[in-house]
Design an enzyme around this catalytic site. Sequence first.
Site, mmCIF file in Angstrom:
data_model
loop_
_atom_site.group_PDB
_atom_site.id
_atom_site.type_symbol
_atom_site.label_atom_id
_atom_site.label_comp_id
_atom_site.label_asym_id
_atom_site.label_seq_id
_atom_site.Cartn_x
_atom_site.Cartn_y
_atom_site.Cartn_z
ATOM 1 N N ARG A 94 0.852 -1.187 0.000
ATOM 2 C CA ARG A 94 0.000 0.000 0.000
ATOM 3 C C ARG A 94 0.897 1.249 0.000
ATOM 4 N NH1 ARG A 94 -5.126 -1.959 2.053
ATOM 5 N NH2 ARG A 94 -6.398 -1.885 0.192
ATOM 6 N N GLN A 148 -0.012 2.499 -5.864
ATOM 7 C CA GLN A 148 -1.428 2.874 -5.770
ATOM 8 C C GLN A 148 -2.221 2.487 -7.032
ATOM 9 O OE1 GLN A 148 -1.659 6.923 -4.485
ATOM 10 N NE2 GLN A 148 -3.013 6.349 -2.820
ATOM 11 N N SER A 167 -8.201 -2.163 -3.087
ATOM 12 C CA SER A 167 -8.936 -0.913 -2.866
ATOM 13 C C SER A 167 -9.999 -0.697 -3.939
ATOM 14 C CB SER A 167 -7.978 0.299 -2.858
ATOM 15 O OG SER A 167 -7.220 0.288 -1.683
ATOM 16 N N TYR A 206 -2.264 -1.207 8.407
ATOM 17 C CA TYR A 206 -3.416 -2.089 8.617
ATOM 18 C C TYR A 206 -3.693 -2.256 10.103
ATOM 19 C CZ TYR A 206 -3.464 -3.773 3.782
ATOM 20 O OH TYR A 206 -3.575 -3.878 2.426
ATOM 21 N N ASP A 258 -3.434 -1.137 -6.885
ATOM 22 C CA ASP A 258 -4.112 -1.548 -5.655
ATOM 23 C C ASP A 258 -5.534 -2.038 -5.950
ATOM 24 O OD1 ASP A 258 -5.136 -1.871 -3.152
ATOM 25 O OD2 ASP A 258 -4.733 0.168 -2.454
#
Length: 385
Positions: free
Chosen positions: A129, A134, A140, A236, A137
Amino acid sequence: MAETPGAKVRIAVLREALPGEGRVALVPESVKKLSASAEVMVESGAGVVAGASDADYTAAGAGISKDRNGLLASADVWPVVNRPPAEDFAKLKRGAAIIGFLRPLDEPAALQPLYANGLTAFSMELMPRTTRAQSMDALSSMATLAGYKAVLLAAERLNRLFPLMMTAAGTAPPARVMVLGAGVAGLQAIATSRRLGAVVEAYDVRAAAGEQVRSLGAKFLEVDLGGIATEDSGGYARELTPEALDRGKVLIAEHARTNDVVIATAQVPGKRAPLLITKEAVDGMRPGSIIVDLAGASGGNCALSKPGEAYEYNGVTLMAPLNLAASVPVHASQFYSRNVTAFLGLIVQGGALKFDLGDDIVAASCVALQGANVNPRLGGTAPGK
Ligand code: NAD
């Protein structure tokens, strides 16, 4: 794979084997982007449910074939959405690469056929992450869609209105929604509930989530967890101690009584989802209330959830859908395909495959390198270590 001038990597896009799965790993827009360095072959009909016809793929430069086994046998790279059935691994060439949601932390034993068949594999769940990763990802991207859809499911099923409505016949107050876990899915559930006019409150163990919850116009429910660390170095949540978990449960049970809808999204990577909603909490909810538990795949946040099912218990509807992102296949495929294509940019170079484990993204996501487990998170050893 040796680099030869003019050579291209062969990418195969197949129809997903999982029943009810309409997503496709690469959409035509991505095929067009990849065509400079790759030859893309698509199984006929693979993108239909995701809004991409064979003609769309052909126009983007792909070849179309009905020969599923032939496509597998000739592929250098096979991007997938879900981990394919074990027997398909044996149909690939040794050294071919698979990229997708392979569930390495939940089901490590299912990776054995990758090792046995000398394959290379990258797990979309293990993309770091970081800012550089990004664009890759996919967790997400899919969580955003699931959070949105969970609210629509609840709104459709709820026996009252979501927004405040003032009419000549009277005023209806807005629905009350509680969101558990304010990560990617939870924040999207808050935003969607707010857009529909609900009054929203949310709970998360990460203090950092508070600001994001409030910025979306929802109330953040805080619990004194005794100052324990709730976040790991990757941002996390950690698995909580039973005492800390209990404090959350008490608060949730108290607030469940006054909410019409509970959307539960709390997860801890690689662990069973935290049990946050007890049977007693559900007993305290008003008939007509709804729980949508998005953590069903990892055991569920509610003690009464039945993963993959929707049922009524004492007038409360419990839903634990397992693959909500797949219910919006067009945009889910578009987002996923962009994530996969961004990752392919790291491993397809000059028309050849190059697995540079010196790259933190490639190393973190690699679960098999030509049959070897090179991932320390899965008990493997990185080369040269
Ligand atoms: P996730 O799906 O693993 O978990 C969902 C949420 O559940 C998290 O917010 C977590 O804190 C919460 N949770 C876990 N245990 C809980 C408990 N016992 N009680 C209440 N809540 C609990 O997480 P995610 O949504 O994938 O993202 C987690 C974090 O990563 C967030 O901080 C998110 O903003 C961040 N993130 C960063 C990037 C990036 O920088 N590129 C990308 C995506 C997500």
